[in-house]
Design an enzyme around this catalytic site. Structure first.
Site, PDB file in Angstrom:
ATOM      1  N   SER A  61       0.821  -1.215   0.000  1.00 17.21           N
ATOM      2  CA  SER A  61       0.000   0.000   0.000  1.00 17.21           C
ATOM      3  C   SER A  61       0.850   1.259   0.000  1.00 17.21           C
ATOM      4  CB  SER A  61      -0.897  -0.011   1.246  1.00 17.21           C
ATOM      5  OG  SER A  61      -1.434   1.268   1.484  1.00 17.21           O
ATOM      6  N   HIS A  97     -13.962  -2.162  -1.102  1.00 22.15           N
ATOM      7  CA  HIS A  97     -13.016  -1.761  -0.064  1.00 22.15           C
ATOM      8  C   HIS A  97     -13.392  -2.415   1.273  1.00 22.15           C
ATOM      9  CE1 HIS A  97      -9.774   1.432  -0.093  1.00 22.15           C
ATOM     10  NE2 HIS A  97      -9.752   1.103   1.174  1.00 22.15           N
ATOM     11  N   ARG A 123     -15.663  -0.395   3.590  1.00 23.85           N
ATOM     12  CA  ARG A 123     -15.088   0.712   4.368  1.00 23.85           C
ATOM     13  C   ARG A 123     -15.381   2.071   3.748  1.00 23.85           C
ATOM     14  NH1 ARG A 123     -11.066  -1.460   7.906  1.00 23.85           N
ATOM     15  NH2 ARG A 123      -9.531   0.204   7.804  1.00 23.85           N
TER      16      ARG A 123
HETATM   17  C1  LIG Z   1      -6.837  -2.135   7.819  1.00 25.21           C
HETATM   18  C2  LIG Z   1      -7.114  -1.967   6.353  1.00 25.21           C
HETATM   19  C3  LIG Z   1      -6.357  -1.079   5.608  1.00 25.21           C
HETATM   20  C4  LIG Z   1      -6.597  -0.946   4.242  1.00 25.21           C
HETATM   21  N1  LIG Z   1      -5.793  -0.118   3.504  1.00 25.21           N
HETATM   22  C5  LIG Z   1      -5.928  -0.076   2.156  1.00 25.21           C
HETATM   23  C6  LIG Z   1      -5.023   0.655   1.369  1.00 25.21           C
HETATM   24  O1  LIG Z   1      -4.084   1.270   1.870  1.00 25.21           O
HETATM   25  N2  LIG Z   1      -5.209   0.650   0.023  1.00 25.21           N
HETATM   26  C7  LIG Z   1      -6.235  -0.042  -0.583  1.00 25.21           C
HETATM   27  O2  LIG Z   1      -6.371  -0.014  -1.807  1.00 25.21           O
HETATM   28  N3  LIG Z   1      -7.117  -0.751   0.152  1.00 25.21           N
HETATM   29  C8  LIG Z   1      -6.982  -0.806   1.500  1.00 25.21           C
HETATM   30  N4  LIG Z   1      -7.838  -1.566   2.241  1.00 25.21           N
HETATM   31  C9  LIG Z   1      -8.894  -2.349   1.569  1.00 25.21           C
HETATM   32  C10 LIG Z   1      -8.391  -3.741   1.196  1.00 25.21           C
HETATM   33  O3  LIG Z   1      -7.406  -3.711   0.197  1.00 25.21           O
HETATM   34  C11 LIG Z   1      -9.539  -4.629   0.694  1.00 25.21           C
HETATM   35  O4  LIG Z   1     -10.229  -3.960  -0.333  1.00 25.21           O
HETATM   36  C12 LIG Z   1     -10.521  -5.014   1.788  1.00 25.21           C
HETATM   37  O5  LIG Z   1      -9.910  -5.167   3.049  1.00 25.21           O
HETATM   38  C13 LIG Z   1     -11.130  -6.348   1.373  1.00 25.21           C
HETATM   39  O6  LIG Z   1     -12.126  -6.719   2.217  1.00 25.21           O
HETATM   40  P1  LIG Z   1     -11.926  -7.828   3.387  1.00 25.21           P
HETATM   41  O7  LIG Z   1     -11.194  -7.122   4.482  1.00 25.21           O
HETATM   42  O8  LIG Z   1     -13.336  -8.137   3.719  1.00 25.21           O
HETATM   43  O9  LIG Z   1     -11.151  -9.008   2.821  1.00 25.21           O
HETATM   44  C14 LIG Z   1      -7.628  -1.696   3.618  1.00 25.21           C
HETATM   45  C15 LIG Z   1      -8.400  -2.570   4.392  1.00 25.21           C
HETATM   46  C16 LIG Z   1      -8.149  -2.719   5.737  1.00 25.21           C
HETATM   47  C17 LIG Z   1      -8.970  -3.709   6.530  1.00 25.21           C
END
Ligand SMILES: Cc1cc2nc3c(=O)[nH]c(=O)nc-3n(C[C@H](O)[C@H](O)[C@H](O)COP(=O)(O)O)c2cc1C
Length: 371
Positions: free
Chosen positions: A107, A267, A270
């Site tokens: 990331s 995401h 989120r």
């Molecule tokens: C703690 C955390 C940090 C994340 N940071 C990023 C990030 O920096 N860049 C990004 O593209 N997605 C980020 N994501 C999203 C993840 O890449 C992904 O889309 C998501 O966690 C997938 O869902 P899941 O947690 O249900 O497997 C983040 C997710 C979490 C849980």
């Protein structure tokens, strides 16, 4: 010694071990968390059609990914500040990628530098870019990623503004940490985590600082548009993946621009609490784009059966986020290995139940009622 037999096991242990603020950062979602829940419910509600007597003795989970063989059908989705789960978490994820020849997402907001992640992953890493609103600094990051050996760029496009995540807001989660009385009590109640952070270093945004400037996690990226994407496509000669797409119209346009792949994702819930489930979007986008275009998927995968279902809905590869951080928080690198084994075994057993030997042969025919 902990035993992780399901993703829920890992999450339950992580919840006890992590400071509340850190657990809520990892586990949290936009709004009421309904979108995050719906992602998981929609995957759970897909029913598979078992088949018998097909001789499924020799099964393979390997799949082709951008012309190479990935040892497992799932990789590590890019996540910022993974070292909050435990010191060294980013490098544990990088070693997982190396061991199984699957990609780990590095990331923009990682807590380990992009150079260290790809070195530890021995090339099995993809760089994830958040457009910062400042095209020059984004280009500088891309130059760095290229120099470090990254061949695949993942541009995350579903964060024009960072989603409001009330669980983070209530805990006062900020990067870098602001330690007030509430956080002090939180850390004191979780001494194992806090002493580790004290001795092994407080996690920080590792791709920034010094001549690389600062990164504001909450900064607006609302200026990103299709012209920006075209400029990035022109600049980045390697593979380009667009992450965070849920709309058929957007997907068609992205494909027509020569982008190598789309990562269908909400995401992990989120960003927009009311978004459609990512797995539904995957089904829709696969139907519109036809069978040949590479589609990746993340958001709500919690088991090996879920992985099989995502392939059935049209994915060519699957990425997992939170479960890996739960496992690391629960039991470090050993926990991560256990979680990976659980997903692998579950996926392999699901294949056997479906009468299949090969992950690559999973398609919509395995969905019950699908003719
Ligand atoms: C703690 C955390 C940090 C994340 N940071 C990023 C990030 O920096 N860049 C990004 O593209 N997605 C980020 N994501 C999203 C993840 O890449 C992904 O889309 C998501 O966690 C997938 O869902 P899941 O947690 O249900 O497997 C983040 C997710 C979490 C849980």
């Amino acid at each position: 010694m902990v035993d992780i037999h399901t993703c829920t096991d890992a999450r339950d242990i992580a919840r006890k071990r992590l400071p509340w603020m850190v657990f809520d950062y990892i586990d949290g979602a936009a709004g009421e968390g309904a979108g995050e829940q719906l992602n998981r419910d929609a995957i759970r509600d897909i029913r598979l059609q078992p088949r018998v007597l097909n001789n499924v003795e020799h099964r393979s989970l390997a799949v082709e990914l951008f012309g190479k063989s990935a040892g497992l059908p799932f990789g590590v989705s890019p996540m910022g500040m993974c070292n909050l789960a435990a010191p060294g978490a980013d490098l544990m994820l990088a070693r997982l990628a190396r061991e199984h020849t699957v990609p780990v997402g590095a990331s923009t907001a990682a807590s380990t530098s992009l150079e260290n992640i790809i070195a530890q992953a021995e090339g099995n890493a993809w760089f994830q870019l958040y457009f910062s609103g400042n095209e020059q600094s984004s280009e500088a990051l891309l130059d760095r990623a290229k120099a470090a050996g990254y061949e695949t760029l993942v541009l995350t496009v579903d964060v024009p503004e960072v989603g409001r995540r009330p669980r983070e807001l209530r805990r006062g989660f900020k990067m870098p940490f602001k330690i007030g009385p509430a956080q002090f009590i939180d850390f004191a109640m979780h001494p194992h985590w806090s002493l580790n952070a004290l001795f092994k270093g407080r996690p920080a945004l590792a791709n920034f600082g010094g001549s690389y400037g600062e990164f504001d996690r909450t900064a607006s990226r609302a200026g990103a548009d299709w012209d920006l994407l075209q400029r990035l496509r022109d600049k980045w000669q390697g593979k380009l993946v667009l992450k965070g797409v849920l709309s058929v119209q957007d997907a068609l346009r992205i494909k027509s621009m020569g982008i190598d792949s789309i990562q269908v994702s909400s995401h992990g819930g989120r960003q927009l609490d009311g978004a459609l489930p990512a797995i539904t979007a995957l089904t829709n986008i696969r139907a519109a784009l036809g069978g040949d275009y590479p589609l990746f998927f993340d958001s709500g995968i919690r088991s090996g059966e879920d992985i099989v279902k995502a392939y059935a809905a049209g994915a060519n590869f699957v990425f997992i986020g939170r479960p890996f951080l739960y496992a690391i928080a629960a039991a470090g690198e050993r926990g991560l290995a256990q979680m990976t084994d659980v997903f692998s075994q579950e996926a392999s057993i699901a294949l056997a139940q479906l009468g299949l030997c090969d992950m690559q042969s999973v398609n919509s025919n395995v969905i019950a009622g699908h003719s």
